[in-house]
Design a protein around this motif. Structure first.
Motif, PDB file in Angstrom:
ATOM      1  N   ARG A 187       0.826  -1.217   0.000  1.00 30.15           N
ATOM      2  CA  ARG A 187       0.000   0.000   0.000  1.00 30.15           C
ATOM      3  C   ARG A 187       0.861   1.270   0.000  1.00 30.15           C
ATOM      4  N   ALA A 188       1.998   1.191   0.697  1.00 27.28           N
ATOM      5  CA  ALA A 188       2.887   2.362   0.726  1.00 27.28           C
ATOM      6  C   ALA A 188       3.382   2.696  -0.678  1.00 27.28           C
ATOM      7  N   LEU A 189       3.700   1.651  -1.452  1.00 29.88           N
ATOM      8  CA  LEU A 189       4.185   1.882  -2.817  1.00 29.88           C
ATOM      9  C   LEU A 189       3.055   2.326  -3.744  1.00 29.88           C
ATOM     10  N   ARG A 190       1.895   1.683  -3.600  1.00 34.19           N
ATOM     11  CA  ARG A 190       0.785   1.940  -4.527  1.00 34.19           C
ATOM     12  C   ARG A 190       0.088   3.264  -4.231  1.00 34.19           C
ATOM     13  N   ASP A 191      -0.215   3.495  -2.917  1.00 32.80           N
ATOM     14  CA  ASP A 191      -1.063   4.640  -2.562  1.00 32.80           C
ATOM     15  C   ASP A 191      -0.264   5.833  -2.030  1.00 32.80           C
ATOM     16  N   LYS A 192       0.921   5.555  -1.538  1.00 33.23           N
ATOM     17  CA  LYS A 192       1.763   6.579  -0.880  1.00 33.23           C
ATOM     18  C   LYS A 192       1.178   7.020   0.462  1.00 33.23           C
ATOM     19  N   TYR A 193       0.150   6.347   0.929  1.00 37.62           N
ATOM     20  CA  TYR A 193      -0.337   6.619   2.287  1.00 37.62           C
ATOM     21  C   TYR A 193      -0.875   5.335   2.914  1.00 37.62           C
ATOM     22  N   ILE A 248       8.990   1.373   7.348  1.00 41.03           N
ATOM     23  CA  ILE A 248       8.749   1.356   5.892  1.00 41.03           C
ATOM     24  C   ILE A 248       9.042   2.742   5.306  1.00 41.03           C
ATOM     25  N   LYS A 249       8.682   3.774   6.064  1.00 37.13           N
ATOM     26  CA  LYS A 249       8.893   5.163   5.597  1.00 37.13           C
ATOM     27  C   LYS A 249      10.386   5.491   5.413  1.00 37.13           C
ATOM     28  N   LYS A 250      11.247   4.782   6.156  1.00 38.83           N
ATOM     29  CA  LYS A 250      12.697   4.959   5.970  1.00 38.83           C
ATOM     30  C   LYS A 250      13.099   4.698   4.511  1.00 38.83           C
ATOM     31  N   TYR A 251      12.368   3.774   3.857  1.00 31.92           N
ATOM     32  CA  TYR A 251      12.708   3.378   2.491  1.00 31.92           C
ATOM     33  C   TYR A 251      11.763   3.977   1.445  1.00 31.92           C
ATOM     34  N   ILE A 252      10.572   4.400   1.884  1.00 35.60           N
ATOM     35  CA  ILE A 252       9.630   5.040   0.955  1.00 35.60           C
ATOM     36  C   ILE A 252       9.326   6.406   1.572  1.00 35.60           C
ATOM     37  N   LYS A 253      10.198   7.359   1.253  1.00 36.35           N
ATOM     38  CA  LYS A 253      10.247   8.620   2.002  1.00 36.35           C
ATOM     39  C   LYS A 253       8.957   9.438   1.875  1.00 36.35           C
ATOM     40  N   ASP A 254       8.266   9.308   0.722  1.00 37.06           N
ATOM     41  CA  ASP A 254       7.059  10.126   0.550  1.00 37.06           C
ATOM     42  C   ASP A 254       5.800   9.464   1.124  1.00 37.06           C
ATOM     43  N   LEU A 255       5.974   8.391   1.880  1.00 31.62           N
ATOM     44  CA  LEU A 255       4.819   7.727   2.515  1.00 31.62           C
ATOM     45  C   LEU A 255       4.207   8.626   3.591  1.00 31.62           C
ATOM     46  N   LYS A 256       2.859   8.760   3.547  1.00 37.21           N
ATOM     47  CA  LYS A 256       2.159   9.505   4.598  1.00 37.21           C
ATOM     48  C   LYS A 256       1.465   8.501   5.515  1.00 37.21           C
ATOM     49  N   ILE A 257       1.737   8.640   6.811  1.00 37.11           N
ATOM     50  CA  ILE A 257       1.086   7.745   7.775  1.00 37.11           C
ATOM     51  C   ILE A 257      -0.054   8.533   8.409  1.00 37.11           C
ATOM     52  N   ILE A 258      -1.264   8.125   8.154  1.00 39.33           N
ATOM     53  CA  ILE A 258      -2.427   8.876   8.649  1.00 39.33           C
ATOM     54  C   ILE A 258      -3.042   8.081   9.804  1.00 39.33           C
ATOM     55  N   VAL A 259      -2.891   8.630  11.009  1.00 38.09           N
ATOM     56  CA  VAL A 259      -3.443   7.940  12.181  1.00 38.09           C
ATOM     57  C   VAL A 259      -4.897   8.364  12.324  1.00 38.09           C
ATOM     58  N   SER A 260      -5.782   7.371  12.461  1.00 37.59           N
ATOM     59  CA  SER A 260      -7.207   7.700  12.543  1.00 37.59           C
ATOM     60  C   SER A 260      -7.857   6.988  13.723  1.00 37.59           C
ATOM     61  N   ASN A 261      -8.760   7.708  14.381  1.00 38.52           N
ATOM     62  CA  ASN A 261      -9.516   7.085  15.465  1.00 38.52           C
ATOM     63  C   ASN A 261     -10.974   6.873  15.066  1.00 38.52           C
ATOM     64  N   ILE A 262     -11.280   7.129  13.807  1.00 38.59           N
ATOM     65  CA  ILE A 262     -12.680   7.045  13.345  1.00 38.59           C
ATOM     66  C   ILE A 262     -13.196   5.610  13.433  1.00 38.59           C
ATOM     67  N   ALA A 263     -12.315   4.661  13.087  1.00 39.02           N
ATOM     68  CA  ALA A 263     -12.761   3.260  13.083  1.00 39.02           C
ATOM     69  C   ALA A 263     -11.838   2.420  13.946  1.00 39.02           C
ATOM     70  N   ASP A 290      14.092  -5.059   8.294  1.00 43.71           N
ATOM     71  CA  ASP A 290      14.601  -4.112   7.278  1.00 43.71           C
ATOM     72  C   ASP A 290      14.952  -4.835   5.980  1.00 43.71           C
ATOM     73  N   TYR A 291      15.593  -5.995   6.119  1.00 43.54           N
ATOM     74  CA  TYR A 291      15.931  -6.798   4.934  1.00 43.54           C
ATOM     75  C   TYR A 291      14.644  -7.123   4.162  1.00 43.54           C
ATOM     76  N   GLY A 292      13.625  -7.570   4.903  1.00 42.07           N
ATOM     77  CA  GLY A 292      12.367  -7.971   4.269  1.00 42.07           C
ATOM     78  C   GLY A 292      11.668  -6.811   3.588  1.00 42.07           C
ATOM     79  N   ILE A 293      11.701  -5.641   4.217  1.00 40.14           N
ATOM     80  CA  ILE A 293      11.033  -4.470   3.627  1.00 40.14           C
ATOM     81  C   ILE A 293      11.732  -4.083   2.315  1.00 40.14           C
ATOM     82  N   LYS A 294      13.067  -4.068   2.350  1.00 37.15           N
ATOM     83  CA  LYS A 294      13.822  -3.697   1.128  1.00 37.15           C
ATOM     84  C   LYS A 294      13.556  -4.725   0.009  1.00 37.15           C
TER      85      LYS A 294
END
Ligand SMILES: NC(=O)c1ccc[n+]([C@@H]2O[C@H](COP(=O)([O-])OP(=O)(O)OC[C@H]3O[C@@H](n4cnc5c(N)ncnc54)[C@H](O)[C@@H]3O)[C@@H](O)[C@H]2O)c1
Length: 310
Positions: A187-193, A248-263, A290-294
């Motif tokens: 999802r980080a690669l596909r959506d960037k969030y 994951i963000k260490k390797y996909i720098k433009d990833l946005k992590i959106i914390v939500s309490n809605i659900a 880290d190896y696995g993420i890369k």
């Protein structure tokens, strides 16, 4: 030569395990109905020490001769995951539990049985202390309940080793993207969030290749390990979902992590696991998170990437 029979060996774990064991010169026989991937073992067909048959392993007639002749049996055929078992409860019981009963009934005491269980049963109601092999298992799903029952049956066999696996990650010849790390990297690669619910829920992780290496370790050290249950995970990776996203963000720098309490996350697992019992036997994992993420990033970006290069 040691003979190993792997019912369900064409799946996510099985295809990595079969590759390792064939390369290590075991004589490997895989029977699998190929529910998901017809090609996951194609790369092994050229090896003389590898045999494959497409069949239903729930039918005892199909497997009885293999149960008589192999030194090691590693049953991986299963309906894997809570949603799959909830959808097909009768088949789940037949494959995840009754098959293990049939295997235990039909093998001799000198044959080694290695069974993977999940450690997810620890995750309900035990939050702040390390779960070890004596911690109570309280599975809530049919999948979890059948796995706990099958572990008990396997332990009735006097030459068995059971592993309670952490959430597995990494690349396989039959790829699964429904597992937490694989799913987040995808999802980080596909959506960037990534939208995170229950960001502080913790989980423990282990690489596919470390699972395969550990099964090999238990064959090579069965006298020391047998008749025991072991947690199998990375002690360096008892992480919250938020910490995992940041890795994951260490390797996909433009990833946005959106914390939500809605659900709320329907998956209530939140636990830390001790892997000390297995570590005390001399076991060491080889593949970090880290190896696995890369590796996953590489795989998901490159459609020609082939996993499992030992
Ligand atoms: N992947 C994980 O995170 C994880 C964690 C803990 C435990 N496990 C256990 O490891 C085992 C393997 O899991 P996986 O992730 O490789 O799953 P998977 O779904 O990729 O593999 C299961 C294989 O079994 C085969 N199969 C199912 N029913 C069959 C039948 N009746 N006859 C012949 N073949 C049949 C399928 O075709 C598939 O190739 C399961 O017992 C699972 O519960 C997996």
């Amino acid at each position: 030569m040691i003979n190993v029979f792997i019912p369900g060996g064409a799946g996510y774990l099985g295809s990595v395990l079969s590759t390792l064991l064939v390369k290590k010169k075991f004589k490997v026989t895989v029977y699998d109905s190929l529910m998901f991937d017809n090609n996951s073992l194609n790369h092994l067909k050229k090896f003389n020490n590898f045999k494959f048959k497409k069949c239903d392993v729930n039918d005892i007639k199909n497997i009885s001769s293999q149960l008589k002749t192999n030194d090691v049996i590693i049953p991986l055929a299963a309906l894997v995951g809570a949603p799959f078992c909830a959808k097909y409860p009768k088949l789940a019981k037949k494959t995840n539990l009754d098959l293990i009963k049939k295997i235990v009934k039909n093998i001799g005491k000198d044959q080694l049985l290695i069974l993977p269980n999940t450690n997810s049963g620890y995750g309900i109601g035990k939050k702040d202390s390390y779960c070890d092999e004596n911690s109570p298992l309280n599975p809530v799903s049919l999948y979890g309940k059948l796995k706990v029952e099958s572990e008990k049956i396997a332990m009735d066999h006097e030459n068995s080793v059971c592993f309670r696996l952490a959430t597995v990650f990494g690349v396989s010849h039959r790829m699964r993207l429904d597992l937490l790390v694989n799913d987040f990297v995808y999802r980080a690669l596909r959506d960037k969030y990534i939208v995170l619910f229950e960001k502080n829920f913790r989980r423990n992780f282990i690489h596919t290749k470390d699972v395969a290496e550990t099964f090999l370790y238990s064959i090579n050290n069965h006298k020391k390990l047998k008749n025991n249950i072991y947690n199998l995970g990375l002690s360096s990776a008892n992480l919250t979902k938020y910490q995992l996203c940041n890795k994951i963000k260490k390797y996909i720098k433009d990833l946005k992590i959106i914390v939500s309490n809605i659900a709320k996350d329907p998956d209530k697992r939140d636990y830390i696991v001790s892997n000390k019992k297995l570590e005390k036997t001399g076991w060491k994992p080889k593949y970090s998170l880290d190896y696995g993420i890369k590796e996953l990033i590489h795989y998901l970006k490159d459609k020609n990437f082939r996993p499992g290069n030992y």
